[in-house]
Design an enzyme around this catalytic site. Structure first.
Site, PDB file in Angstrom:
ATOM      1  N   HIS A  24       3.835 -14.377 -23.686  1.00  0.00           N
ATOM      2  CA  HIS A  24       3.125 -15.399 -24.460  1.00  0.00           C
ATOM      3  C   HIS A  24       3.451 -16.779 -23.902  1.00  0.00           C
ATOM      4  O   HIS A  24       4.378 -17.461 -24.349  1.00  0.00           O
ATOM      5  CB  HIS A  24       3.483 -15.331 -25.945  1.00  0.00           C
ATOM      6  N   HIS A  26       1.134 -20.230 -22.498  1.00  0.00           N
ATOM      7  CA  HIS A  26      -0.165 -20.860 -22.245  1.00  0.00           C
ATOM      8  C   HIS A  26      -0.115 -21.692 -20.972  1.00  0.00           C
ATOM      9  O   HIS A  26       0.936 -22.225 -20.601  1.00  0.00           O
ATOM     10  CB  HIS A  26      -0.573 -21.718 -23.437  1.00  0.00           C
ATOM     11  N   HIS A 208      -4.746 -14.114 -30.823  1.00  0.00           N
ATOM     12  CA  HIS A 208      -3.784 -14.788 -31.698  1.00  0.00           C
ATOM     13  C   HIS A 208      -4.092 -14.465 -33.156  1.00  0.00           C
ATOM     14  O   HIS A 208      -5.257 -14.363 -33.551  1.00  0.00           O
ATOM     15  CB  HIS A 208      -3.871 -16.306 -31.531  1.00  0.00           C
ATOM     16  N   GLU A 211      -0.110 -16.685 -37.577  1.00  0.00           N
ATOM     17  CA  GLU A 211       0.806 -17.818 -37.473  1.00  0.00           C
ATOM     18  C   GLU A 211       0.351 -18.897 -38.457  1.00  0.00           C
ATOM     19  O   GLU A 211       0.941 -19.091 -39.505  1.00  0.00           O
ATOM     20  CB  GLU A 211       0.870 -18.386 -36.056  1.00  0.00           C
ATOM     21  N   ASP A 289       5.499 -19.876 -25.603  1.00  0.00           N
ATOM     22  CA  ASP A 289       4.264 -20.489 -26.093  1.00  0.00           C
ATOM     23  C   ASP A 289       3.856 -21.689 -25.242  1.00  0.00           C
ATOM     24  O   ASP A 289       3.100 -21.548 -24.285  1.00  0.00           O
ATOM     25  CB  ASP A 289       4.409 -20.857 -27.568  1.00  0.00           C
ATOM     26  N   ASP A 290       4.329 -22.883 -25.576  1.00  0.00           N
ATOM     27  CA  ASP A 290       3.988 -24.116 -24.856  1.00  0.00           C
ATOM     28  C   ASP A 290       5.251 -24.950 -24.651  1.00  0.00           C
ATOM     29  O   ASP A 290       5.504 -25.900 -25.397  1.00  0.00           O
ATOM     30  CB  ASP A 290       2.962 -24.934 -25.653  1.00  0.00           C
TER      31      ASP A 290
END
Length: 347
Positions: A24, A26, A208, A211, A289-290
């Site tokens: 995961h 991005h 996704h 969340e 994630d980011d």
């Protein structure tokens, strides 16, 4: 301060040496802050302090205004990727960061539509990304694959176009199809045809859900999109029946603890229901994630499990093994990673 093992009180094993898969991450969000600053200066992009200070912004994406701010920051960062060499640099550096954190397999998610205007169109954008991935693999030895992601805020017909494109490039390293952006927007079922195209083409369905929205969005991903993995899925913990379904079906949740707190889904790292999911038998793949926006990469997520949820080294090894088993890595690559996990525990 060195970590201490919950098992014995002795110094804990270094989680950066634990082989793992990163499922995961991005595309723009994988960028180094220093790289963003250099590119912004080159192209005359004025960065807000939230991106230029080097300190992760505090975001509250649980309301529409907060999500808009998060998305705006992401869009500004993405606007600094203007040439093929910028994309090449991003992928190369993402691979280097992953290797430093013990990743032996990376599946990076990207919506090529967002890069198409500056890179010559949709197909050229995806080809530049895939060429960059191939170059980074040769340079670093890290196994890397791509998940093409549709944007939930765009028309479902756009998602179908992307799904067909993703299938077309399956032999170039595309292994999955995702659905990102604000999961509170629209309905998962609006994208069912796109996911059917992807699944029929042999791609993993990894949307996704769970969340910003609750368990219902995870159910929708399972029942409407045929999800084989769930991006996030952390709020499945609120529904015991859903936990059983995920565990019985072996559907992995890509849990990103640092971003859950940064986006305001939970107030503290200790509140992320990581252990609840783990003990319910739900397979977990920790993800960053980011990192550009949330300030921590892959190994830090394992440290969060250790420090805030008292995961022992043996349990961390199980998390790593679950990430490997949920990956699209070939059998021989999986076997090598799993052997490395065993060796990490024995040393």
């Amino acid at each position: 301060m060195a970590s201490v093992s919950p098992e014995s009180g002795a110094p804990a094993r270094d989680v950066r040496l634990l082989p793992k898969a990163h499922l995961h991450l991005h595309f723009t969000g994988s960028m180094r802050t220093g790289t963003l600053l250099e590119l912004a200066d080159r192209y005359g992009v004025r960065l807000p302090e939230a991106l230029s200070s080097g300190t992760p912004p505090r975001l509250r994406a649980t309301d529409e205004r907060g999500w808009f701010r998060f998305q705006r920051l992401y869009d500004i960062a993405r606007s600094c990727l203007r040439r093929p060499e910028d994309v090449h640099r991003l992928v190369q550096e993402a691979a280097e960061e992953d290797l430093r954190d013990g990743s032996r397999w990376l599946e990076i998610q990207v919506d090529p539509t967002s890069y198409a205007p500056r890179l010559g169109g949709l197909i050229p954008a995806l080809e530049i990304i895939l060429d960059s991935v191939a170059d980074a693999m040769r340079a670093t030895g890290l196994g890397i694959r791509v998940l093409v992601a549709a944007n939930r805020t765009r028309h479902p017909l756009d998602a179908r176009t992307l799904a067909r494109l993703a299938v077309r490039y399956a032999d170039r390293g595309v292994v999955g199809f995702g659905l990102s952006n604000d999961e509170r927007r629209g309905f998962a079922r609006d994208f069912d045809r796109a996911f059917a195209i992807a699944r029929d083409g042999g791609l993993l369905a990894a949307p996704h859900g769970g969340e910003l929205s609750g368990p219902s969005s995870v159910w929708d991903c399972l029942e409407d999109l045929g999800a084989g993995r769930i991006g996030h899925g952390v709020r499945a913990a609120e529904d015991p029946r859903l936990l059983r379904r995920l565990a019985e079906a072996g559907v992995t949740c890509e849990i990103c603890p640092a971003s859950n707190v940064a986006l305001g889904v939970y107030e503290r790292l200790s509140q992320v229901p990581l252990r609840q999911l783990f003990e319910a038998g739900v397979p977990i793949a920790l993800g960053a994630d980011d990192p550009l926006l949330f300030g921590s990469r892959l190994a830090a997520q394992y440290e969060i499990a250790r420090r805030h949820h008292a995961f022992t080294d043996r349990e961390l090894a199980r998390l790593a093994a679950q990430s490997v088993q949920a990956s699209t890595a070939p059998p021989d690559v999986r076997e090598k990673m799993l052997l490395g996990i065993t060796e990490w525990l024995e040393n």
